[in-house]
Design an enzyme around this catalytic site. Sequence first.
Site, PDB file in Angstrom:
ATOM      1  N   TYR A  54      -1.903  -0.028  10.854  1.00  0.00           N
ATOM      2  CA  TYR A  54      -2.027  -0.459   9.458  1.00  0.00           C
ATOM      3  C   TYR A  54      -0.776  -0.085   8.673  1.00  0.00           C
ATOM      4  O   TYR A  54      -0.222  -0.909   7.929  1.00  0.00           O
ATOM      5  CB  TYR A  54      -3.261   0.174   8.824  1.00  0.00           C
ATOM      6  CG  TYR A  54      -3.451  -0.165   7.367  1.00  0.00           C
ATOM      7  CD1 TYR A  54      -3.725  -1.464   6.953  1.00  0.00           C
ATOM      8  CD2 TYR A  54      -3.359   0.820   6.378  1.00  0.00           C
ATOM      9  CE1 TYR A  54      -3.899  -1.792   5.626  1.00  0.00           C
ATOM     10  CE2 TYR A  54      -3.534   0.514   5.046  1.00  0.00           C
ATOM     11  CZ  TYR A  54      -3.803  -0.788   4.663  1.00  0.00           C
ATOM     12  OH  TYR A  54      -3.967  -1.098   3.329  1.00  0.00           O
TER      13      TYR A  54
ATOM     14  N   SER B  89       0.843  -1.192   0.000  1.00  0.00           N
ATOM     15  CA  SER B  89       0.000   0.000   0.000  1.00  0.00           C
ATOM     16  C   SER B  89       0.876   1.239   0.000  1.00  0.00           C
ATOM     17  O   SER B  89       2.039   1.200   0.427  1.00  0.00           O
ATOM     18  CB  SER B  89      -0.887   0.006   1.250  1.00  0.00           C
ATOM     19  OG  SER B  89      -1.627   1.203   1.358  1.00  0.00           O
TER      20      SER B  89
END
Length: 245
Positions: free
Chosen positions: A154, A141
Amino acid sequence: MTIENKVVVITGGSSGMGAATTKLALARGAKVVVGARNKDQLEQLATEVDNPKNFSYRVTDVTKKEDVQELVGMAISQYGQLDVMYNNAGIMPQGPVDDPDRLIDWEKTINTNIMGVLNGIVAAVPQMKQQGQGLIMATDSVAGHVVYPNSAVYNGSKYAVKAIMEGLRQEQHKNGIKTGIVSPGFVDTNLMDTINDDEIRNQIEAGKKGWLSPENIAEIAVFMMSQPENVDINEILVRPTDQDV
């Protein structure tokens, strides 16, 4: 460059980017074995793909090493080889690091986003070493490149994936095993549903403009899978044009 006749295993493949990648890989001639937790979505996907004879699936929880081993074993049993292992499953809980009520979310994040990738690696490497070739991929990501408030856990999980995959490349490239991560920015998928905080989720979605589609990411993932054996694309970082971070 081709993915035709390659054997591809995809986790988190029943929806979103995983499902789009599954459909595109099958349409271009690959044999695809998909693992995901949602049986109903897997059964629905089976009705939507091209070349269903080249598609199979197994209910799989990537946090359970036995599930991932059995998924990979199924692919090898059916096709006799494993060309691509795409560790795509992931979740994205958000919130302050110090919130004690979120410790269970942080544990799930680590177990899915990090241990899920490690379980896929451990399951795939022996077959690929035996073959002398293979590609192990993971969905990383933009969050693995920048840190921002309410997303640090995250972010940390995605930084970890980037480090793990680079370490894997250094350890296994002499065995013919390639590695690659796809690092998207905002993508319009049900990943947003894994944000348990309504306020944070609404803030993120309020800024939705020109987000990438699962099909955009599928094109990138299949491009990475389609390279000749002497070409190892280690990362593709892609954002919506309008994304700030």
